[in-house]
Write a protein that holds these residues in place. Structure first.
Motif, mmCIF file in Angstrom:
data_model
loop_
_atom_site.group_PDB
_atom_site.id
_atom_site.type_symbol
_atom_site.label_atom_id
_atom_site.label_comp_id
_atom_site.label_asym_id
_atom_site.label_seq_id
_atom_site.Cartn_x
_atom_site.Cartn_y
_atom_site.Cartn_z
ATOM 1 N N VAL A 148 0.993 -1.283 0.000
ATOM 2 C CA VAL A 148 -0.091 -0.153 -0.022
ATOM 3 C C VAL A 148 0.865 1.202 -0.233
ATOM 4 C CG1 VAL A 148 -1.787 1.281 1.155
ATOM 5 C CG2 VAL A 148 -2.091 -1.210 1.181
ATOM 6 N N LYS A 149 1.945 1.442 0.962
ATOM 7 C CA LYS A 149 2.671 2.529 1.011
ATOM 8 C C LYS A 149 4.142 2.344 0.656
ATOM 9 C CE LYS A 149 -0.207 4.836 4.718
ATOM 10 N NZ LYS A 149 -0.059 5.188 6.176
ATOM 11 N N TYR A 150 4.326 1.069 0.139
ATOM 12 C CA TYR A 150 5.628 0.691 -0.567
ATOM 13 C C TYR A 150 6.812 1.147 0.727
ATOM 14 C CZ TYR A 150 2.678 0.570 -4.740
ATOM 15 O OH TYR A 150 1.699 0.188 -5.502
ATOM 16 N N THR A 151 6.629 0.642 1.706
ATOM 17 C CA THR A 151 7.725 0.830 2.685
ATOM 18 C C THR A 151 8.429 -0.669 2.970
ATOM 19 O OG1 THR A 151 6.085 0.642 4.650
ATOM 20 C CG2 THR A 151 6.901 2.774 3.797
ATOM 21 N N GLN A 152 9.806 -0.587 3.381
ATOM 22 C CA GLN A 152 10.203 -2.097 3.695
ATOM 23 C C GLN A 152 9.962 -2.537 4.843
ATOM 24 O OE1 GLN A 152 12.608 -3.543 1.528
ATOM 25 N NE2 GLN A 152 12.412 -1.901 0.019
ATOM 26 N N ARG A 153 9.866 -3.813 4.908
ATOM 27 C CA ARG A 153 9.544 -4.497 6.461
ATOM 28 C C ARG A 153 10.189 -5.629 6.467
ATOM 29 N NH1 ARG A 153 2.702 -5.006 5.609
ATOM 30 N NH2 ARG A 153 3.348 -6.397 4.119
ATOM 31 N N TYR A 154 10.846 -5.800 7.691
ATOM 32 C CA TYR A 154 11.716 -6.992 7.968
ATOM 33 C C TYR A 154 13.025 -7.153 6.875
ATOM 34 C CZ TYR A 154 7.445 -7.766 10.886
ATOM 35 O OH TYR A 154 6.523 -7.420 11.851
#
Length: 473
Positions: A184-190
């Motif tokens: 959705v917001k195109y942020t990096q996770r893990y």
């Protein structure tokens, strides 16, 4: 009528005809080799289908999915070893027939029952298609989220005695799907600043590791079984006549297969045991079940072959796979920008009908091929485990590397292969991980889309129910 003609126009191409033939024959061969199965074959073939037209790639995969159960009956009946997991119940009555000198009768009856179940299922779905086209548009983001959640719950509940571990593995699949860039917001996770994890963990890498590479490890570490084949005697067409003497068992078993196939997370095993139990309870000779009963063999083979076409319903109508094989097929849709769900039934109904007609043709091709080639086919059960293991391992790593030309993906696949090997040795299910990855992604996107329009959950549900039931108010 125009819809069927349009669907036939899609199928009347040389590449689709070749895919039909390759899928039907290849699925039988794969099913007849104990220890391989359709999941391994489809996992290996997935990368190759991405470069094909959607109808061609899906036809090959559907052919393997649907016809492998036909082939799986061959070793189940002749050597008491199911070719695929869902043919385990076939050994109950198929092998006792072989033991008393009736292998051809058992094989012919299994083929005939499988053919009836497959055809019955596809005809039901073609008749239900107009209803699905009307119902599917009623599903919005909230309904699809709840349907995906229900599918995940049913997957866990279906693993009786292992529900807790199945739930934990499904949660692991959901977590694996969150790694990388969120949708959705195109942020990096893990990702922990690692470039290799920036694009996430590819579903196909996990599938190939858990199913194909782990199975290769099993085959490489296990000893070859000593196989003694029985001579085939009798006519291969007698099963069709014998099936006609048990129309009630055949039709009820096919009905169980259709209904169970349409429910996510249930599938062949539940359909089989319900059909087998029904046939035994209503039989005039229940004592024959497990000792070579023709009704028992009909119930088992009819039910499991009625499931594949029915399992396509939640996939096509809602975009929700019910088990691992349809989850793999979902990736073929996405690669070609064909999005399963309400829009598919509204805008590409001819494509849906073409898939069902392809399943009809596949069942006919498989039956003809089996009736003509069984004597030669029974020899595939003699292939040594180590040859199979090396072949599967090689094809798996070639497939993984061809996805993104990434050595990292190969290492990931090897890691998941080792994890899958441990799960199989401990007799724990790997399917919840795959469905957790697929359904977790659907649930996240649909929940976030739905929550943007929700003020309070209770008011939202009441308003949704009111607008659905009383659209004019």
């Amino acid at each position: 009528m125009d819809l069927i003609l349009s669907a036939l126009d899609i199928l009347m191409r040389w590449d689709v005809a070749l895919a039909l033939l390759a899928g039907s024959v290849g699925g039988v061969l794969i099913g007849a080799i104990p220890g391989v199965g359709p999941a391994v074959a489809i996992a290996i073939l997935l990368p190759a289908t991405f470069s094909l037209d959607p109808i061609v790639g899906l036809t090959v995969l559907l052919g393997i999915y649907g016809s492998s159960m036909y082939g799986g009956a061959i070793p189940a009946i002749l050597i008491n070893t199911p070719g695929t997991a869902v043919n385990a119940l076939t050994t109950y009555d198929g092998y006792p027939m072989t033991a008393r000198g009736e292998p051809r009768r058992a094989l012919s009856l299994a083929y005939s029952a499988s053919f009836f179940g497959g055809i019955f299922s596809v005809i039901c779905l073609i008749l239900f298609a107009p209803v699905l086209a009307k119902v599917a548009p009623l599903f919005g983001a909230r309904e699809i989220f709840l349907a995906a959640l229900l599918g995940l719950i049913l997957v866990v509940v279906a693993h009786r005695g292992q529900a807790l571990i199945a739930g934990a593995l499904a949660c692991l699949g959901i977590f694996l799907n969150t790694i990388g860039m969120e949708p959705v917001k195109y942020t990096q996770r893990y990702t922990f600043g690692t470039d290799a994890l920036g694009s996430g963990i590819n579903l196909i890498v996990v599938v190939l590791g858990l199913f194909a590479i782990s199975q290769a490890f099993i085959l490489l570490t296990d000893e070859d079984e000593k196989i003694r084949l029985t001579k085939l005697r009798g006519g291969m067409f007698q099963g069709l006549r014998e099936l006609a003497r048990h129309p009630r068992v055949a039709s009820v078993s096919a009905g169980f297969g259709v209904v169970m196939g349409m429910i996510p997370g249930v599938g062949e095993f539940t359909a089989q045991f319900m059909s087998y139990t029904y046939a035994q309870k209503t039989s005039k000779r229940p004592q024959d079940f497990g000792n070579g009963s023709s009704e028992g063999l009909i119930a088992a083979e009819t039910a499991n072959n009625a499931v594949p076409a029915a399992a396509m319903v939640p996939l096509l109508a809602l975009g929700i796979p019910g088990e691992a094989l349809t989850a793999m097929m979902l990736s073929v849709f996405y690669v070609h920008n064909v999005v399963p769900g309400p829009g598919l039934f509204q805008n590409q109904m001819d494509f849906v009908v073409a898939l069902y007609l392809a399943l009809l043709i596949l069942n006919v091709l498989v039956l003809v091929f089996l009736l003509a080639a069984t004597k030669s086919l029974v020899q595939v059960v003699r292939i040594p485990n180590r040859f199979l293991g090396v072949g599967i391992l090689t094809l798996s790593f070639v497939g993984v590397y061809s996805l993104r030309n990434s050595v990292t993906d190969c290492f990931m696949a090897a890691g998941f292969g080792l994890f899958g090997f441990i799960l199989k040795r401990l007799q724990l299910p790997a399917v919840p991980i795959i469905l957790g990855m697929v359904l977790g992604g659907i649930m996240e996107v649909k929940l976030r889309a739905a929550m943007a329009r929700v003020k309070t959950p209770l008011i939202s549900l009441i308003a949704r129910w009111r607008s659905s039931c009383f659209p004019s108010s």
